[in-house]
Write a protein that holds these residues in place. Structure first.
Motif, PDB file in Angstrom:
ATOM      1  N   PHE A  46       0.713  -1.088   0.118  1.00  0.00           N
ATOM      2  CA  PHE A  46      -0.062   0.072   0.041  1.00  0.00           C
ATOM      3  C   PHE A  46       0.890   1.252  -0.054  1.00  0.00           C
ATOM      4  O   PHE A  46       1.639   1.486   0.962  1.00  0.00           O
ATOM      5  N   ARG A  47       0.776   2.002  -0.878  1.00  0.00           N
ATOM      6  CA  ARG A  47       1.902   2.962  -1.364  1.00  0.00           C
ATOM      7  C   ARG A  47       1.292   3.996  -0.541  1.00  0.00           C
ATOM      8  O   ARG A  47       0.173   4.800  -1.069  1.00  0.00           O
ATOM      9  N   LEU A  48       2.397   4.766   0.279  1.00  0.00           N
ATOM     10  CA  LEU A  48       2.090   5.960   1.026  1.00  0.00           C
ATOM     11  C   LEU A  48       3.135   6.910   0.088  1.00  0.00           C
ATOM     12  O   LEU A  48       4.340   6.850   0.547  1.00  0.00           O
ATOM     13  N   GLY A  49       2.820   8.078  -0.528  1.00  0.00           N
ATOM     14  CA  GLY A  49       3.673   9.009  -0.960  1.00  0.00           C
ATOM     15  C   GLY A  49       3.947  10.124   0.219  1.00  0.00           C
ATOM     16  O   GLY A  49       3.534  10.019   1.339  1.00  0.00           O
ATOM     17  N   ASP A  50       5.246  10.653  -0.055  1.00  0.00           N
ATOM     18  CA  ASP A  50       5.773  11.375   1.109  1.00  0.00           C
ATOM     19  C   ASP A  50       4.967  12.498   1.635  1.00  0.00           C
ATOM     20  O   ASP A  50       4.758  12.978   2.677  1.00  0.00           O
ATOM     21  N   ARG A  51       4.232  13.420   0.718  1.00  0.00           N
ATOM     22  CA  ARG A  51       3.242  14.471   1.070  1.00  0.00           C
ATOM     23  C   ARG A  51       1.746  13.646   1.395  1.00  0.00           C
ATOM     24  O   ARG A  51       1.512  14.332   2.455  1.00  0.00           O
ATOM     25  N   ASP A  52       1.516  12.876   0.909  1.00  0.00           N
ATOM     26  CA  ASP A  52       0.370  12.030   1.451  1.00  0.00           C
ATOM     27  C   ASP A  52       0.551  11.619   2.894  1.00  0.00           C
ATOM     28  O   ASP A  52      -0.489  11.740   3.630  1.00  0.00           O
ATOM     29  N   LEU A  53       1.693  11.303   3.186  1.00  0.00           N
ATOM     30  CA  LEU A  53       2.030  10.596   4.668  1.00  0.00           C
ATOM     31  C   LEU A  53       1.943  11.545   5.625  1.00  0.00           C
ATOM     32  O   LEU A  53       1.244  11.290   6.745  1.00  0.00           O
ATOM     33  N   ALA A  54       2.088  12.892   5.329  1.00  0.00           N
ATOM     34  CA  ALA A  54       1.778  13.706   6.348  1.00  0.00           C
ATOM     35  C   ALA A  54       0.375  13.997   6.937  1.00  0.00           C
ATOM     36  O   ALA A  54       0.158  14.160   8.127  1.00  0.00           O
ATOM     37  N   LEU A  55      -0.680  13.737   5.887  1.00  0.00           N
ATOM     38  CA  LEU A  55      -2.063  13.635   6.210  1.00  0.00           C
ATOM     39  C   LEU A  55      -2.242  12.641   7.193  1.00  0.00           C
ATOM     40  O   LEU A  55      -3.065  12.987   8.173  1.00  0.00           O
ATOM     41  N   HIS A  56      -1.759  11.447   6.831  1.00  0.00           N
ATOM     42  CA  HIS A  56      -1.947  10.277   7.805  1.00  0.00           C
ATOM     43  C   HIS A  56      -1.575  10.534   9.115  1.00  0.00           C
ATOM     44  O   HIS A  56      -2.029   9.884  10.164  1.00  0.00           O
ATOM     45  N   VAL A  57      -0.333  10.899   9.048  1.00  0.00           N
ATOM     46  CA  VAL A  57       0.440  11.232  10.550  1.00  0.00           C
ATOM     47  C   VAL A  57      -0.363  12.076  11.390  1.00  0.00           C
ATOM     48  O   VAL A  57      -0.572  11.794  12.611  1.00  0.00           O
ATOM     49  N   GLU A  58      -1.022  13.179  10.829  1.00  0.00           N
ATOM     50  CA  GLU A  58      -1.695  14.215  11.632  1.00  0.00           C
ATOM     51  C   GLU A  58      -2.990  13.673  11.879  1.00  0.00           C
ATOM     52  O   GLU A  58      -3.422  13.819  13.203  1.00  0.00           O
ATOM     53  N   ARG A  59      -3.669  12.740  11.082  1.00  0.00           N
ATOM     54  CA  ARG A  59      -4.922  12.217  11.359  1.00  0.00           C
ATOM     55  C   ARG A  59      -4.660  11.324  12.482  1.00  0.00           C
ATOM     56  O   ARG A  59      -5.586  11.531  13.393  1.00  0.00           O
ATOM     57  N   THR A  60      -3.919  10.299  12.452  1.00  0.00           N
ATOM     58  CA  THR A  60      -3.418   9.401  13.507  1.00  0.00           C
ATOM     59  C   THR A  60      -3.302  10.065  14.718  1.00  0.00           C
ATOM     60  O   THR A  60      -3.782   9.761  15.912  1.00  0.00           O
ATOM     61  N   ARG A  61      -2.612  11.158  14.737  1.00  0.00           N
ATOM     62  CA  ARG A  61      -2.153  11.849  16.156  1.00  0.00           C
ATOM     63  C   ARG A  61      -3.347  12.596  16.846  1.00  0.00           C
ATOM     64  O   ARG A  61      -3.653  12.291  18.035  1.00  0.00           O
ATOM     65  N   ARG A  62      -4.147  13.064  15.965  1.00  0.00           N
ATOM     66  CA  ARG A  62      -5.218  13.757  16.590  1.00  0.00           C
ATOM     67  C   ARG A  62      -6.637  12.781  16.801  1.00  0.00           C
ATOM     68  O   ARG A  62      -7.136  12.894  17.902  1.00  0.00           O
ATOM     69  N   LEU A  63      -6.602  11.748  16.194  1.00  0.00           N
ATOM     70  CA  LEU A  63      -7.452  10.418  16.681  1.00  0.00           C
ATOM     71  C   LEU A  63      -7.147   9.977  17.957  1.00  0.00           C
ATOM     72  O   LEU A  63      -7.791   9.824  18.872  1.00  0.00           O
ATOM     73  N   ARG A  64      -5.790   9.887  18.093  1.00  0.00           N
ATOM     74  CA  ARG A  64      -5.278   9.252  19.410  1.00  0.00           C
ATOM     75  C   ARG A  64      -5.389  10.222  20.446  1.00  0.00           C
ATOM     76  O   ARG A  64      -5.326   9.886  21.795  1.00  0.00           O
ATOM     77  N   ALA A  65      -5.363  11.669  20.094  1.00  0.00           N
ATOM     78  CA  ALA A  65      -5.606  12.537  21.160  1.00  0.00           C
ATOM     79  C   ALA A  65      -7.124  12.805  21.440  1.00  0.00           C
ATOM     80  O   ALA A  65      -7.416  13.646  22.445  1.00  0.00           O
ATOM     81  N   GLY A  66      -7.885  11.971  20.993  1.00  0.00           N
ATOM     82  CA  GLY A  66      -9.340  11.987  21.331  1.00  0.00           C
ATOM     83  C   GLY A  66     -10.375  12.763  20.373  1.00  0.00           C
ATOM     84  O   GLY A  66     -11.732  12.841  20.673  1.00  0.00           O
ATOM     85  N   GLU A  67      -9.866  13.483  19.302  1.00  0.00           N
ATOM     86  CA  GLU A  67     -10.748  14.102  18.369  1.00  0.00           C
ATOM     87  C   GLU A  67     -11.579  13.074  17.300  1.00  0.00           C
ATOM     88  O   GLU A  67     -11.066  11.973  17.151  1.00  0.00           O
ATOM     89  N   THR A  68     -12.734  13.665  17.180  1.00  0.00           N
ATOM     90  CA  THR A  68     -13.309  12.794  16.159  1.00  0.00           C
ATOM     91  C   THR A  68     -12.881  12.747  14.718  1.00  0.00           C
ATOM     92  O   THR A  68     -12.377  13.974  14.416  1.00  0.00           O
ATOM     93  N   LEU A  69     -13.246  11.851  13.803  1.00  0.00           N
ATOM     94  CA  LEU A  69     -12.813  11.842  12.434  1.00  0.00           C
ATOM     95  C   LEU A  69     -13.444  12.988  11.746  1.00  0.00           C
ATOM     96  O   LEU A  69     -12.892  13.600  10.862  1.00  0.00           O
ATOM     97  N   SER A  70     -14.833  13.222  12.100  1.00  0.00           N
ATOM     98  CA  SER A  70     -15.454  14.560  11.502  1.00  0.00           C
ATOM     99  C   SER A  70     -14.743  15.746  11.841  1.00  0.00           C
ATOM    100  O   SER A  70     -14.534  16.509  10.908  1.00  0.00           O
ATOM    101  N   ALA A  71     -14.216  16.021  13.058  1.00  0.00           N
ATOM    102  CA  ALA A  71     -13.629  17.204  13.099  1.00  0.00           C
ATOM    103  C   ALA A  71     -12.005  17.147  12.634  1.00  0.00           C
ATOM    104  O   ALA A  71     -11.731  18.385  12.156  1.00  0.00           O
ATOM    105  N   ILE A  72     -11.580  16.457  12.731  1.00  0.00           N
ATOM    106  CA  ILE A  72     -10.206  16.351  11.872  1.00  0.00           C
ATOM    107  C   ILE A  72     -10.227  16.494  10.399  1.00  0.00           C
ATOM    108  O   ILE A  72      -9.759  17.147   9.790  1.00  0.00           O
ATOM    109  N   THR A  73     -11.481  15.962   9.903  1.00  0.00           N
ATOM    110  CA  THR A  73     -11.703  16.023   8.495  1.00  0.00           C
ATOM    111  C   THR A  73     -11.926  17.363   8.038  1.00  0.00           C
ATOM    112  O   THR A  73     -11.550  18.255   7.053  1.00  0.00           O
ATOM    113  N   ALA A  74     -12.933  18.099   8.891  1.00  0.00           N
ATOM    114  CA  ALA A  74     -13.149  19.337   8.865  1.00  0.00           C
ATOM    115  C   ALA A  74     -12.083  20.537   8.846  1.00  0.00           C
ATOM    116  O   ALA A  74     -11.828  21.432   8.292  1.00  0.00           O
ATOM    117  N   GLY A  75     -11.082  20.079   9.817  1.00  0.00           N
ATOM    118  CA  GLY A  75     -10.035  21.021  10.024  1.00  0.00           C
ATOM    119  C   GLY A  75      -8.957  21.152   8.960  1.00  0.00           C
ATOM    120  O   GLY A  75      -8.533  22.120   8.534  1.00  0.00           O
TER     121      GLY A  75
END
Length: 302
Positions: free
Chosen positions: A87-116
């Protein structure tokens, strides 16, 4: 308000067209999250990301997925040390997944993260996950039960599919903003030309959503993802065949029985048995002009 149900590539094309002909505040795009999965310790949301990149003008139109102007140093290095690279993750794309994962683990919802993230990228329409609770598409194949991405990307859709399950759907709660929009009588509900089995039906499987769409009082307009028995992209036609059905525009419409008021399909395709008003129009979207033209057809039907 126009409520559009969308999967990835085909849905994102029509969503982009709609964003060019509607006031941005009047478009709400509901993203399938059945494709979401955990990979390399990261939370990946492929359909949300495809919509995000398309609406931000950052999509890789050559590949059909991921970001444009991508580089691949991460994957090359990962492969050199024996890591999983299917499953190929480009360098630029990777940043989005890292940030989403960080915020999910901090307790934010997927909706809030997507909107932000959408706000940061200057996206006007709202992109809503169908639910903030996990729903995972699984496929029973000749190789046993497989998670969707394993079947689709790792195994390249080779194992024949016999059944589909949306794990977690029965317990998932619909996105409350989506329910609010449906109760407020939207101008229309649009079902984008996405794979019905793995892009739209996971959305409809969330308890209460199918009934809320049926009861919203608005026209429900779907666009066929099948042209002359073939899918424009992806495994839609193959999945019909493997589950014992003939792939056709009419077969797709039958998956949405009881919901549709209008159905947009190619002029040459057979409309026999479709229980909705059929609108004949070109549905292949190669250019932005095509996407806008199809969006106008959909809105005119509504």
């Amino acid at each position: 308000m126009i409520v559009a149900l969308s999967g990835g590539i085909g849905g994102a094309k029509l969503a982009l067209g709609l964003s060019h002909v509607l006031p941005l505040s009047e478009l709400l795009i509901v993203a399938n999250t059945g494709d979401d999965f955990e990979h390399l310790g990261l939370s990946i949301s492929p359909d949300i990301d495809t919509l995000t990149y398309a609406l931000a003008g950052l999509d890789n139109q050559e590949l059909g997925w991921g970001r444009r102007d991508e580089t691949w140093s991460f994957m090359e290095t990962l492969g050199s040390i024996g890591g999983e690279t299917w499953f190929r993750l480009g360098d630029r794309d990777l940043a989005l997944h890292v940030e989403r994962t960080r915020r999910l683990r901090a307790g934010e919802t997927l909706s809030a993260i997507t909107a932000g993230i959408a706000r940061r990228l200057g996206i006007g329409p709202r992109i809503l996950p169908m639910s903030d609770d996990p729903v995972r598409t699984r496929l029973r194949s000749d190789a046993g039960w497989l998670d969707f991405q394993h079947w689709f990307v790792r195994d390249q859709t080779r194992p024949p599919v016999h059944a589909i399950d949306f794990a977690g759907a029965a317990e998932a709660r619909p996105n409350p903003l989506l329910l609010e929009a449906l109760r407020s009588r939207p101008r229309a509900v649009v079902i984008c030309p996405s794979n019905p089995f793995i892009s739209i039906e996971p959305i409809l499987a969330v308890p209460g959503l199918r009934a809320a769409i049926a009861a919203c009082g608005a026209p429900v307009v779907a666009v066929s993802p099948i042209i002359a028995g073939q899918a424009v992209k992806g495994p839609t036609a193959r999945m019909f065949e493997q589950t014992g059905m003939v792939p056709s525009a009419a077969a797709v419409a039958a998956r949405y029985a009881g919901l549709l008021t209008h159905y947009v399909m190619e002029p040459e395709d057979d409309a026999a048995g479709i229980e909705a008003q059929v609108i004949r129009a070109p549905t292949l979207m190669r250019s932005l002009k095509d996407k806008i033209a199809l969006a106008r057809v959909v809105l005119s039907a509504a």
